[in-house]
Design an enzyme around this catalytic site. Structure first.
Site, mmCIF file in Angstrom:
data_model
loop_
_atom_site.group_PDB
_atom_site.id
_atom_site.type_symbol
_atom_site.label_atom_id
_atom_site.label_comp_id
_atom_site.label_asym_id
_atom_site.label_seq_id
_atom_site.Cartn_x
_atom_site.Cartn_y
_atom_site.Cartn_z
ATOM 1 N N ARG A 104 1.231 -1.114 -0.129
ATOM 2 C CA ARG A 104 -0.336 0.356 0.025
ATOM 3 C C ARG A 104 0.542 1.052 0.545
ATOM 4 N NH1 ARG A 104 -5.410 1.287 2.974
ATOM 5 N NH2 ARG A 104 -6.454 -0.184 1.912
ATOM 6 N N HIS A 131 -7.591 0.450 -6.588
ATOM 7 C CA HIS A 131 -8.044 -0.636 -4.546
ATOM 8 C C HIS A 131 -8.424 -1.557 -5.875
ATOM 9 C CE1 HIS A 131 -8.537 -1.785 -1.102
ATOM 10 N NE2 HIS A 131 -7.965 -0.755 -1.000
ATOM 11 N N GLN A 134 -10.482 -4.012 -3.503
ATOM 12 C CA GLN A 134 -11.542 -3.702 -2.627
ATOM 13 C C GLN A 134 -12.542 -4.264 -3.881
ATOM 14 O OE1 GLN A 134 -12.357 -2.305 0.352
ATOM 15 N NE2 GLN A 134 -14.137 -3.428 -0.411
ATOM 16 N N ASP A 219 -18.161 5.948 -1.080
ATOM 17 C CA ASP A 219 -16.543 5.608 -0.138
ATOM 18 C C ASP A 219 -16.677 7.028 0.370
ATOM 19 O OD1 ASP A 219 -14.127 5.059 0.943
ATOM 20 O OD2 ASP A 219 -13.202 5.788 -0.945
ATOM 21 N N CYS A 259 -17.246 0.194 1.000
ATOM 22 C CA CYS A 259 -15.673 0.004 1.914
ATOM 23 C C CYS A 259 -14.718 0.105 2.657
ATOM 24 C CB CYS A 259 -14.369 0.368 0.474
ATOM 25 S SG CYS A 259 -14.565 1.875 -0.198
ATOM 26 N N ARG A 287 -13.164 -9.275 2.461
ATOM 27 C CA ARG A 287 -11.831 -9.213 1.454
ATOM 28 C C ARG A 287 -10.676 -10.488 1.961
ATOM 29 N NH1 ARG A 287 -10.058 -3.773 1.422
ATOM 30 N NH2 ARG A 287 -8.664 -4.727 0.859
#
Ligand code: CP
Length: 300
Positions: A104, A131, A134, A219, A259, A287
């Site tokens: 990340r 992402h 996700q 989000d 998310c 996830r």
């Protein structure tokens, strides 16, 4: 030696591979960890987190463990990268120790460079542009709730950010119609919209996006790195709140996705986040299952 298979934008997988991966993740979800094969037995995985994370970090660490591997979690400031060692050298060294690297980073191009020089597969665990991990969990949540992903309509309302970009790319590849509504000032990356193709609808009207949708998704309004623009973003995004009015425009069986982390009262109302149409907590659990399926695929 074969070239490693990376997962940086999600476009590395074909639509068929993506749907197969979601199917495998569904199997992993329903069978539980005790009956999982151990493709990482005796191997280690580097998990580099230069930014905060709850879900991605913990689900990857637990996932590696459940697949028999040893997760080596590294904060960005623990590596010599912060003292000027190059991304290239870091990739060439780490990939001699570990079976896979997940990272990340606040710099998408650095992750691309890491993958270029790594002899082990690299997973993008979030950059400002993408992402994809996700989006895998999001597709799994659609599969879990509707028994399929192809042909579903998903409406994303709010900031045209990395989560939106990955939903467009992976959703389109898996056969999901992705309708995006953002303020004109916060549209998603144009090149990514073009790559996602004709199954993405782009507009600025959240009710039009939500019409007939199987899932409504939002989000946070102020993502990591956007804190300097917080007040401006809250003003621009106020008409894009995921609330009961928007849910009424969707199908009667539509689910609510986010998310996380959420800010109830901002981008989503508390009643929707915690209500009976919310699939947010399954989505968070997914996830783990989705990333285990991805790990299996990349180290095979
Ligand atoms: N959705 C998500 O990536 O959560 P974290 O930032 O907690 O990993």
């Amino acid at each position: 030696m074969a070239e490693p298979r990376h997962f940086i934008t999600g476009e590395e997988l074909t639509g068929d591979e993506l749907r197969a991966l979601v199917g495998r993740a569904e199997q992993l979800r329903s069978t539980g960890s005790s009956r999982t094969a151990l493709p990482l037995r005796g191997r280690s995985v580097a998990l580099i987190f230069e930014k905060p994370s709850t879900r991605t970090r913990v689900s990857l660490e637990v996932g590696v463990s459940q697949l028999g591997g040893h997760p080596v979690v590294l904060r960005g400031d623990e590596l010599q990268l912060t003292r000027g060692e190059s991304v290239r050298d870091t990739a060439m060294v780490l990939s001699r120790y570990v079976a896979l690297i997940a990272v990340r980073s606040g710099d998408h191009e650095a992750v691309v460079e890491l993958a270029e020089f790594s002899s082990a597969p690299v997973i993008n665990a979030l950059t400002p542009l993408h992402h994809p991990c996700q989006a895998l969990a999001d597709l799994l949540t659609l599969q879990q709730r509707f028994g399929m992903v192809k042909g579903l309509r998903l409406a994303y309302v709010g900031d045209g950010n990395n989560v939106c970009n990955s939903l467009m790319l992976l959703g389109a590849a898996a056969g999901v119609q992705v309708a995006v509504a953002t303020p004109p000032e916060l549209r998603p990356d144009e090149a990514i919209v073009a790559r996602a193709g004709s199954s993405v609808e782009l507009g600025d009207d959240p009710l039009a996006a939500a019409a007939g949708a199987h899932a409504l998704y939002t989000d946070v309004w102020v993502s990591m790195g956007d804190e300097g623009d917080a007040a401006k973003r809250r003003k621009l995004l106020a008409p894009y709140q995921l609330n009961s009015e928007l849910l009424t425009a969707a199908r009667d069986d539509a689910i609510v996705l986010h998310c996380l982390p959420a800010h109830p009262g901002e981008e989503i109302t508390e009643d929707l986040l915690y209500g009976d149409r919310s699939a947010v907590w399954d989505q968070a659990e997914n996830r783990l299952h989705a990333q285990k399926a991805l790990l299996e695929l990349l180290v095979a």
